[in-house]
Design a protein around this motif. Sequence first.
Motif, PDB file in Angstrom:
ATOM      1  N   ASP A  55      80.873   2.914 -27.680  1.00 56.88           N
ATOM      2  CA  ASP A  55      82.171   2.803 -28.336  1.00 56.88           C
ATOM      3  C   ASP A  55      82.760   1.432 -28.042  1.00 56.88           C
ATOM      4  N   GLU A  56      82.660   0.557 -29.000  1.00 58.77           N
ATOM      5  CA  GLU A  56      83.110  -0.827 -28.843  1.00 58.77           C
ATOM      6  C   GLU A  56      84.590  -0.917 -28.528  1.00 58.77           C
ATOM      7  N   SER A  57      85.379   0.047 -28.962  1.00 66.00           N
ATOM      8  CA  SER A  57      86.834  -0.024 -28.793  1.00 66.00           C
ATOM      9  C   SER A  57      87.296   0.381 -27.402  1.00 66.00           C
TER      10      SER A  57
ATOM     11  N   LYS B 202      96.314  -2.578 -22.731  1.00 63.12           N
ATOM     12  CA  LYS B 202      95.460  -1.714 -23.532  1.00 63.12           C
ATOM     13  C   LYS B 202      93.992  -1.936 -23.171  1.00 63.12           C
ATOM     14  N   ARG B 203      93.172  -0.995 -23.583  1.00 58.75           N
ATOM     15  CA  ARG B 203      91.734  -1.188 -23.466  1.00 58.75           C
ATOM     16  C   ARG B 203      91.313  -2.262 -24.463  1.00 58.75           C
ATOM     17  N   LYS B 204      90.523  -3.220 -23.985  1.00 60.38           N
ATOM     18  CA  LYS B 204      90.013  -4.259 -24.859  1.00 60.38           C
ATOM     19  C   LYS B 204      88.736  -3.789 -25.543  1.00 60.38           C
ATOM     20  N   LYS B 205      88.363  -4.484 -26.579  1.00 58.70           N
ATOM     21  CA  LYS B 205      87.028  -4.268 -27.115  1.00 58.70           C
ATOM     22  C   LYS B 205      86.012  -4.669 -26.059  1.00 58.70           C
ATOM     23  N   SER B 206      84.938  -3.913 -25.962  1.00 59.24           N
ATOM     24  CA  SER B 206      83.937  -4.218 -24.944  1.00 59.24           C
ATOM     25  C   SER B 206      83.366  -5.618 -25.123  1.00 59.24           C
ATOM     26  N   SER B 207      83.183  -6.041 -26.363  1.00 51.88           N
ATOM     27  CA  SER B 207      82.655  -7.384 -26.600  1.00 51.88           C
ATOM     28  C   SER B 207      83.584  -8.448 -26.028  1.00 51.88           C
TER      29      SER B 207
ATOM     30  N   THR C 258      74.354  -1.792 -25.315  1.00 50.51           N
ATOM     31  CA  THR C 258      75.678  -1.241 -25.602  1.00 50.51           C
ATOM     32  C   THR C 258      76.068  -1.535 -27.046  1.00 50.51           C
ATOM     33  N   ALA C 259      77.235  -1.004 -27.429  1.00 57.14           N
ATOM     34  CA  ALA C 259      77.760  -1.286 -28.767  1.00 57.14           C
ATOM     35  C   ALA C 259      78.089  -2.763 -28.946  1.00 57.14           C
ATOM     36  N   SER C 260      78.160  -3.519 -27.853  1.00 54.89           N
ATOM     37  CA  SER C 260      78.502  -4.944 -27.916  1.00 54.89           C
ATOM     38  C   SER C 260      77.280  -5.844 -27.978  1.00 54.89           C
ATOM     39  N   LYS C 261      76.109  -5.286 -28.160  1.00 49.25           N
ATOM     40  CA  LYS C 261      74.869  -6.061 -28.101  1.00 49.25           C
ATOM     41  C   LYS C 261      74.841  -7.157 -29.155  1.00 49.25           C
ATOM     42  N   ALA C 262      74.167  -8.241 -28.820  1.00 45.75           N
ATOM     43  CA  ALA C 262      73.957  -9.355 -29.737  1.00 45.75           C
ATOM     44  C   ALA C 262      72.451  -9.614 -29.835  1.00 45.75           C
ATOM     45  N   PRO C 263      71.985 -10.210 -30.939  1.00 42.45           N
ATOM     46  CA  PRO C 263      70.537 -10.392 -31.128  1.00 42.45           C
ATOM     47  C   PRO C 263      69.856 -11.201 -30.036  1.00 42.45           C
ATOM     48  N   ASP C 264      70.586 -12.113 -29.392  1.00 41.46           N
ATOM     49  CA  ASP C 264      69.963 -12.997 -28.405  1.00 41.46           C
ATOM     50  C   ASP C 264      70.191 -12.555 -26.969  1.00 41.46           C
ATOM     51  N   ASP C 265      70.701 -11.347 -26.753  1.00 43.56           N
ATOM     52  CA  ASP C 265      70.986 -10.902 -25.385  1.00 43.56           C
ATOM     53  C   ASP C 265      69.739 -10.910 -24.510  1.00 43.56           C
ATOM     54  N   TYR C 266      68.650 -10.382 -25.018  1.00 42.47           N
ATOM     55  CA  TYR C 266      67.450 -10.314 -24.178  1.00 42.47           C
ATOM     56  C   TYR C 266      66.831 -11.685 -23.951  1.00 42.47           C
TER      57      TYR C 266
END
Length: 494
Positions: free
Chosen positions: A173-175, A194-199, A248-256
């Motif tokens: 849950d990104e939110s 407030k809770r931030k977006k995980s990203s 996670t929901a915040s993943k990006a293509p270059d994370d790995y």
Amino acid sequence: MKKLFLFYILIGGVLLQGCKEFLDLPPKNQRAVTTLSDLKSVLAGYLDAFAKSNTQPIVGPYPIVTEDQNMMFEAYSDNFDFKANMGQYVNPQNNNKNEKFYANNLLFNNIETVDAIWNKYYETIGFLNALIDQSDELVIADPNELLRVKGEMLVHRAYYVFKLQQYFAPMDDESMGIPLYLHSGKEVIGVEMKRKKSSEVYTVIIEDLKKSLEYFHSVGAKEGYSRFFNERFIQNLLAQVYWFKAETASKAPDDYQSAIQYAKGAIAGVDERIPSTLAAFQSVQQNLDTQYPAIYMQGRNYGGIAGFFGSPWDYMGFAPANLIVASDLLALFDNNDFRKEAYFVNNTLSSAWPDGAAYGAKYVRVHLFTPEEAYLILAEAYFRNNEEGEALNTLNKFKGFRGATVKNNLTGENLLNEIINERRKEFFTDTDKRWIDLKRYKIGNISRNLRFFDKNFDVKVSANDYHYALPIPLAELQENPDIVPNEGWNPIIF
């Protein structure tokens, strides 16, 4: 130049509750920080705990992963046969912990420890926010030394933010990231927490770490003062962040790919320091290898983790003793793997673990930023990046350090499962790591049918369910109208 008054030091965070109070308060009270020397002196009162085993930091938990925290995450995991051990836990000869302790931990009801993590970690972030703000206002200061001090604080802040995100934010849950504010509150009052977006949270963590790494490359560390401000440690933490974020929901293509980059930096030149014999392995656990490239902390409480790791007086008949471990865990070890001898006696936990002595004192022992963790992150990151040959080679190289039998011709899910199993073997009882893996890999179904206070309790934990985002403390929910709770948690009243 404005003076920053550190409210933490005299009336401090110990009297406050909730992230809102820790992150959004104007400075007040007595202690002024106006020079770099002042700032270093205050920060040293926190950093000393990472160099000495008998120093309580002026703010934050000690050790950084406490005894209660370590035992809670072990209780929330699957390494032990807890039902088989109940006779040892609830036992007149157990003078370490009482029945309520086991009930709260084994039934996923340890509210007190969860609250302590939230409050202590946010307290420390607030403390670091205040000092970082002030470091930006110091005009008359040695620029190189200022970068070293600021770099040190950025790594520590990133660590606490990352752990809070791991513990309290759902995976998908990104939110629902954690609340976060990065200043001392002296300019803006009334920030909505407030809770931030995980990203957004991950962006803060990564930017802090990359900035600190940039500072390190510019000025280097200061021997005798710097703790986390270390190129290897910063890269290790960056590798952990990208590795975790990538699922996670915040993943990006270059994370790995980023995880590969920083994990390789974290293990550069360390192979000779990684234990390859039982004696060397136990020496590291006891902090006898002064060249081992990690941060070490040890608790001060004799028998502090005896509740789940066995009484220091088990040889005299005291409980808990001869604690049975999960059969599927035991089945992962081959006979050449010296970790099996370090951890177990037949199907029970060895009295020598984690102290390395015949009858262990059962202190909690914490290693941060270990090369072992970077190695296994590297193996998985290669796999996820479609470099299976490199993944298998890295995994087998790591197995060689532990005397374990190498694996051949592993591909696909079989290779990934072998990496996950290697993590389980390597990080047995290590801080929060198995719980983090259960959360991140979305594996395991835990069923607890246990009896406490003459009543049966039945708790089931499914992969990726609400149990893997710890409950927001009640005080936070009451005092912070802007925060959204983690659903599903209903405290048990005994």
